[in-house]
Design an enzyme around this catalytic site. Structure first.
Site, short mmCIF file in Angstrom:
data_model
loop_
_atom_site.label_atom_id
_atom_site.label_comp_id
_atom_site.label_asym_id
_atom_site.label_seq_id
_atom_site.Cartn_x
_atom_site.Cartn_y
_atom_site.Cartn_z
N VAL A 1 0.85 -1.19 0.00
CA VAL A 1 0.00 0.00 0.00
C VAL A 1 0.89 1.24 0.00
O VAL A 1 1.94 1.27 0.62
CB VAL A 1 -0.96 0.10 1.23
N SER A 2 0.43 2.23 -0.74
CA SER A 2 1.15 3.50 -0.74
C SER A 2 0.64 4.35 0.41
O SER A 2 -0.38 4.04 1.02
CB SER A 2 0.94 4.22 -2.07
N THR A 3 1.34 5.44 0.68
CA THR A 3 0.95 6.31 1.79
C THR A 3 -0.45 6.87 1.57
O THR A 3 -1.26 6.92 2.49
CB THR A 3 1.96 7.46 1.95
#
Ligand SMILES: [Zn+2]
Length: 506
Positions: A17-19
């Site tokens: 997951v990205s930020t």
């Protein structure tokens, strides 16, 4: 290289997951993990590890520790199946994706995406690979095709491919392109072919001979008839290389760069003998089908008989089973090998039926009540055990359905958790119950108040009506020993004589 069976897949689960995504709801790393774990469970895959890159964008390829670890584990063969939630979790760059897919291909690792239903082990999954290949042409050349063609070309030029293991009889140094003959192993290879093709040894006997001489295999396990068979059909020994062994439509052999060990003539004679021999593969049958096992004893050497089952091919069917019994000293090929030949199950059955019908000294006044009560209690228990097992099976089916619905998104996580908890609780309860019943059944068997004549009378009257399982239970409970002698009548036929039957009395 053997074809990978779906069940033995060692799976690496990759999540990212990205930020920005972490802030969004419904796309948490935990959510992905739960679904993927459930999916792997449904497919009966073993999960090797979970690789999670948190707070990392799909464009960043370099600083992703988990994906690097995943790739290393693919390369070292620790995992042969990769599962992701969505393809874009792996990477957002087509070029990068192609490189990953290339790596998977090279190491025979399948690739699955849950959301897009991609499974590179299926035709549609391979189609997906083709499609991304076409897209990639816009970016640069078609990498997959190039890789495949590269591998094919390599084989056509006579080189073994990196992920093909080196056959017994050869060795290859890490950076060497052509395999060398291993002189000591090559002698063994020559001997194996010669024993099989010209000295009428069976594959099994060759394996036993090599084990007896303590000749090590490449993998350190002992020799078996399957290993011998793999050697006897391997064209590497006549200097060929193989490509795409797992896919018959693409399979081909080419002249290799390496030295042959066996002449074409010996190899041809070997293939002829393999084809002309009906394949008798040893196999495990459910033990109730060989219900005499455990009570049969050898009349010549006193040893126990053990089961030996075969499958064989006929015109009608590919898989027929034949179970037989063999004296243990003969099966193990010990030094003082017994002369009692093996005997088929049904011949023992016929002989046993005759034997019990001819026991005459039964007193009609025997007390039959005891056996009847014991029997009916046992019957009741058996029935409820079967019912219990059926319930467990149904429960498992329903649990699988719920898991499938959850994976497909038809059930929310919370609801799913509650349902699974309930299933597991019922499962435990049923398993406890089953265990209790089984213990009760075995206790029942320890204390039968039955006398000799009852057993024999009961046997005489009921034997033919018993199922295999019931026969097995009966023999284990009441019979200590059936001592037999086998006579060989011709090269493929034997007769059996029951010398005596010792009964078990409580
Ligand atoms: Zn024996």
């Amino acid at each position: 290289m053997k074809a990978i069976s779906k069940k033995s897949l060692s799976t690496g689960i990759y999540v990212r997951v990205s930020t920005e995504e972490q802030a969004q709801e419904g796309f948490s790393i935990r959510g992905q993990m739960e679904k993927l774990k459930t999916y792997a469970l449904l497919k009966e895959w073993d999960i090797y590890d979970i690789y999670a890159d948190e707070g990392i964008s799909g464009k960043n390829i370099v600083d992703r520790p988990a994906i690097n670890r995943l790739m290393a584990d693919v390369e070292s063969g620790k995992i042969n199946n990769v599962l992701v939630f969505k393809v874009d979790r792996l990477t957002r760059s087509t070029k990068n994706l192609l490189e990953l897919v290339e790596l998977f291909e090279e190491y025979n690792c399948t690739f699955n995406s849950l959301t897009e239903s991609i499974d590179t082990d299926s035709p549609s999954g391979r189609m997906f690979l083709k499609i991304i290949g076409i897209f990639a042409e816009f970016e640069r050349e078609n990498l997959i095709a190039r890789v495949k063609m590269g591998l094919e070309r390599k084989v056509k030029e006579g080189y073994t491919i990196a992920n093909h293991s080196i056959s017994y009889g050869y060795y290859k140094e890490p950076k060497q392109r052509v395999q060398n003959v291993h002189l000591e192993e090559a002698e063994i290879i020559k001997e194996i072919f010669s024993l099989y093709a010209y000295q009428n040894y069976s594959m099994n006997r060759i394996a036993q001979e090599l084990n007896l001489r303590e000749i090590p295999t490449k993998t350190g396990v002992s020799w078996g008839s399957a290993t011998i068979r793999a050697i006897l059909v391997n064209p590497t020994y006549i200097g060929k290389v193989r490509y795409a062994m797992e896919d018959k439509s693409r399979y081909f052999t080419a002249d290799g760069q390496h030295e042959p060990i066996i002449s074409d003539e010996v190899f041809r004679d070997t293939q002829q003998r393999i084809e002309s021999t009906t394949s008798h593969t040893r196999t495990k049958l459910p033990k109730e089908r060989s219900y005499f096992c455990g009570v049969l004893y050898c009349g010549r050497c006193g040893c126990k008989f053990t089961t030996q089952n075969y499958t064989y091919k006929t015109a009608k069917s590919d898989k027929n089973y034949k179970s037989s019994y063999i004296c243990r000293t003969r099966k193990d090929r010990s030094i003082n090998q017994c002369t009692n030949p093996n005997i088929t199950h049904w011949k023992v059955e016929i002989a046993f039926c005759e034997y019990i019908q001819n026991i005459n000294d039964i007193t009609e006044t025997a007390d039959l009540i005891a056996i009847e009560t014991a029997n009916s209690a046992e019957q009741e228990l058996l029935k409820s055990i079967v019912a219990c097992e059926k319930k467990l099976k149904n429960l498992q089916t329903r649990k699988n359905q719920v898991m499938e619905q959850y994976v497909q998104g038809a059930i929310e996580y919370d609801e799913y958790k509650i349902l699974i908890k309930k299933f597991n609780k019922n499962f435990e309860k049923l398993e406890d119950e089953l265990q209790r019943k089984k213990t009760k059944l075995s206790n029942l068997k320890i204390t039968p108040k039955i006398i000799n004549e009852d057993v024999i009378l009961n046997l005489k009257e009921n034997w033919n009506y018993l199922t295999n399982t019931e026969k097995m239970i009966f023999l284990r409970r009441f019979v200590k020993k059936i001592i037999i002698t086998v006579e060989k009548q011709s090269y493929n036929s034997s007769s059996v004589n029951i010398d005596s039957v010792e009964f078990n009395y409580a």
